[in-house]
Every structure is written in structure tokens, then in C-alpha cells.
Design an enzyme around this catalytic site. Structure first.
Site, short mmCIF file in Angstrom:
data_model
loop_
_atom_site.label_atom_id
_atom_site.label_comp_id
_atom_site.label_asym_id
_atom_site.label_seq_id
_atom_site.Cartn_x
_atom_site.Cartn_y
_atom_site.Cartn_z
N HIS A 306 6.56 6.51 9.37
CA HIS A 306 6.98 7.81 8.83
C HIS A 306 7.63 8.60 9.94
O HIS A 306 7.26 8.49 11.11
CB HIS A 306 5.77 8.57 8.26
CG HIS A 306 6.14 9.73 7.39
ND1 HIS A 306 6.44 10.96 7.90
CD2 HIS A 306 6.28 9.83 6.04
CE1 HIS A 306 6.74 11.79 6.91
NE2 HIS A 306 6.65 11.13 5.78
N ASP A 364 4.48 6.25 0.11
CA ASP A 364 5.44 5.58 -0.76
C ASP A 364 5.07 4.12 -1.02
O ASP A 364 5.48 3.53 -2.01
CB ASP A 364 6.85 5.63 -0.15
CG ASP A 364 7.31 7.06 0.08
OD1 ASP A 364 7.27 7.84 -0.88
OD2 ASP A 364 7.71 7.38 1.21
#
Length: 429
Positions: A306, A364
Site C-alpha cells: 500500500h 482490496d
């Protein structure tokens, strides 16, 4: 609060730059007057080292894997509260009392209807239009229907617009979904909670009664909480930048939706799902892991790592549990995508390469599988993200409008084009 000034040496000039400290997190160097003092700008592509604003809404510690809404850990909010409670918290700054929660739920529920003429907007789109294209258009068009809440200088109108956006976004999202699959629109039902109402508007049909599954509704509600806000990400920064010009809130949120549509932002869960499908089975994972480690191979593992989190994404832990709950409730015991996901996660948490690179599974990674199990097509994934993020966008927009130090956003640049040139007649070119 202001700390001891920092020193910047530019040629033979020494410039004092104030250092400001927040409640928690890194301090910042205030460079607001740097150009006036030195004749220079800072250069920071992607604003990776730049604080664009002061905010009291959301805090992220990427190194420790912490996400706080108004000081409350995301894990606690997702475990014990519901989405509208998080909405109230983000919007007003405090968790509601029982009476405040009941009033807020009532108000949001009774603003879920949209103007009947808005149905005509949908008929203007091709039947195979992407739902995000539809959402960008119809949300921006809300300002054409609700003139009584576009005066951003009026605190009451700002709040009315905020409630309208939170309330009507799921209705518009469900309409976009129904339009793409050729089914009639389903009106909201006041007796249902926010997320159950949304599921019904998406999956009910006029010819039979639809009963909301509480397990699935709770799972989606939790997903909404996890995506409600995430500090100054690309779409939130877009909303703030658009709002800094004085644009009405409906236009600002439409701008946020357009930014969210990008595959590097809101489309990441879709990309992760496609990757799991490409891998297909557990026995093919070593091949793809080897490719991911090969710098000369363009393949990348989607759903890992991320931009902000350098530790395990705290939302991913909740999302993993939610994913299993949904698959169990739907009777999906042997899902090849889940098998691949679980094995990939195990590798990522134990393989030295992933640990060294800090490539931990993010939110996600699991959300795509969960949304697919809930019955949503891939094209709707980012729309659902927009439904959840609307409250974050509008809270950030409202905070910006009420900040007396806020000015219109106007980034500068490092110009590397031609120097001044003289215009010549076309016959001599």
C-alpha cells in the site's frame, strides 16, 4: 502547535521555517512563505512528503498499521458499530448518543428518494454504459435539482447537502446497477436500515418479495465502514481541490467519483480479483510468485502492499473475516479464488522477499472476492466504494470550507519546456 523553527540554507540566505506538530504523527515544516523569502518552490511529485491541509478527521500510521476515524480505531468501529454511526462520527466529530443516532438514521432514511425526473437521466446513457460513468454524470446533476443546498456560505445548506449526498448515493448507485442489467428501478423502503435498503434496491424485482439476509447486510455494512474515509488520498484531495474554488458540493463529489474510477485507486479490488482468476489454482502460485520477484517481468501481485501502509493493512484483517462469513453464508466452501487468496496471503506473511519489501495483503485483496460472492458484478465494485467514501468526501469538504486559512488550491511546477521564443510566419517554418 508550533515548535522550534527549522533552518533552510539557500545560497547565502538562511531562512527560518516554522515547524508544526499535530496531535500524533510526524511534524511538518511550514513552507507557506518560502517562495517569498527565497524565490524558490519545493518539488514533490505526487505530494508524497507534503501535507496539503490541516485535518481532524482521519489519522493513518502506515508503519504501525493504524487507521483512526476521529481517534477511534477502525477495528472497534467495524466490530461494534454500523455504517451510519461512522457517518455521524466523521461528519460531526463525536459518536452519537442513542437519541442522536435515532434522529440521524431517521433523517438519512427519509432523504433516500431522488427526484423522479432523475430517472430520465439514466435513459440517456447506453444500456452498456459503465456504472461509474453513469454515477459521475448523475451525481453532478444533483445540483440541478437541489438549488436550496448549493450555497456553500450557509452552514445549514452545507449540512442539508451533506445529508442528501450520504442518503441519495446508494439510491443512485442501485439505479445505475439496475439500468445496466435492464431491470426496473426499485424505490427505497423506510423500514429498512441503510445497507439492507441498498441491497434490496439492487437485487429485488417487482414480481416477487425480497428478503434481506442479515449476515450479508452486516458484511456489506462493515465494508462500507472500512472504506468510509482514508485521509488525503487521491479522490479526497480531488474533492478538496474542487471545493477550494467554491464549487457546489454535488460537483465536488462528482469530481471525487471521477478520480476514484482510476484503476490505481478505486479499481484496485477489481484488479486483485482479475489477478486471482488469472492464477486460477493453488498449484500455479509458485510460478506467479517467481514472476512477481523478477524485476524484468512486468507482472505485479495486485492487492499487496500500500502507498501508505508499510505494515499489515488493519482493514485487511477485518475484510478477511468478513469474506469467510459471506462465503460460508452463501454455501461457497470450495471457492478456487479464495483458496488462491489464502495461500497467497500465507506466502506473503512468511516469505522473506515479501516481508523485506513489506508487501502485506491490503483491503482490496479480500474485498473483490467478497463483493463477487454478494452478487455484484466487477463493474459495480468501484461504485460501492463511492457509496462508502461519500461520507468521507463530504466530511473533508465541509472541514475545508469551514477552515479560515483555506485558499483556492494552486500547485506550482518545475518548468522544463522551451525558453521564450519568437513567433515566425508560417511560410518560414
Amino acid at each position: 502547535m508550533t515548535q522550534t523553527p527549522g533552518k533552510l540554507q539557500v545560497d547565502d540566505k538562511a531562512v527560518d521555517l516554522p515547524v508544526r506538530a499535530g496531535t500524533i504523527g510526524p511534524s511538518v515544516v511550514d513552507i507557506g512563505k518560502m517562495y517569498a523569502q527565497t524565490g524558490m518552490f519545493t518539488y514533490d511529485p505526487g505530494f508524497t512528503s507534503t501535507a496539503s491541509c490541516e485535518s481532524k478527521i482521519t489519522y493513518i500510521d502506515g508503519d504501525e498499521g493504524v487507521l483512526l476515524y476521529r481517534g477511534y480505531p477502525i477495528e472497534q468501529l467495524a466490530e461494534h458499530g454500523d455504517f451510519l454511526e461512522s457517518c455521524y462520527l466523521l461528519l460531526y466529530g463525536e459518536l452519537p448518543t442513542k437519541a442522536q443516532k435515532a434522529e440521524f438514521d431517521y433523517t438519512v432514511t427519509r432523504h433516500t428518494m431522488v427526484h423522479e425526473q432523475m430517472a430520465r437521466f439514466f435513459a440517456g446513457f447506453r444500456r452498456d454504459a459503465h456504472p461509474m460513468a453513469v454515477m459521475t454524470g448523475v451525481v453532478g446533476a444533483l445540483s440541478a435539482f437541489y438549488h436550496d443546498s448549493t450555497d456553500i456560505s450557509d452552514p445549514n445548506q452545507r449540512m442539508v447537502a451533506s445529508i442528501r449526498l450520504i442518503s441519495k448515493m446508494p439510491t443512485l448507485a442501485a439505479m445505475a446497477y439496475k439500468y445496466t442489467i435492464g431491470q426496473p428501478f426499485v424505490y427505497p423502503k423506510n423500514e429498512l436500515d441503510f445497507t439492507s435498503n441498498f441491497l434490496r434496491m439492487c437485487f429485488a424485482v417487482p414480481c416477487e418479495e425480497y428478503k434481506v439476509n442479515p449476515v450479508l447486510s452486516r458484511a456489506l455494512d462493515r465494508i462500507f465502514i472500512l472504506h468510509a474515509d482514508h485521509e488525503q488520498n487521491a479522490s479526497t484531495s480531488t474533492v478538496r481541490l474542487a471545493g477550494s474554488s467554491g464549487a457546489n458540493p454535488f460537483a465536488c463529489i462528482a469530481a471525487g467519483i471521477a478520480c476514484l474510477w482510476g484503476p490505481a485507486h478505486g479499481g484496485a479490488n477489481e484488479a486483485a480479483l482479475k489477478m486471482l482468476a488469472e492464477i486460477g489454482t493453488v498449484d500455479r502460485i509458485p510460478e506467479y510468485v517467481k514472476r512477481a520477484k523478477d524485476k524484468s517481468d512486468p507482472f505485479r501481485l495486485m492487492g499487496f502492499g500500500h502507498r501508505v501502509y508499510k505494515n499489515y493493512d488493519p482493514r485487511a484483517k477485518i475484510m478477511q473475516k468478513t469474506c469467510h462469513e459471506v462465503l460460508s453464508e452463501m454455501g461457497i466452501k470450495d471457492d478456487p479464488l479464495l483458496d488462491v487468496a489464502v495461500e497467497l496471503e500465507r506466502i506473503a506473511l512468511s516469505d522473506e522477499y515479501f516481508i523485506e519489501k513489506k508487501l502485506y495483503p491490503n483491503v482490496d485483496f479480500y474485498s473483490g472476492i467478497t463483493l463477487k460472492a454478494l452478487g455484484f458484478p466487477v463493474s459495480m465494485f468501484t461504485v460501492l466504494f463511492a457509496v462508502a467514501r461519500t461520507v468521507g468526501w463530504i466530511s473533508q469538504w465541509k472541514e475545508m470550507i469551514e477552515d479560515p486559512s483555506q485558499r483556492i488550491g494552486r500547485p506550482r511546477q518545475l518548468y522544463t519546456g522551451y525558453d521564450k521564443r519568437d513567433y515566425g510566419p508560417i511560410s518560414e517554418r
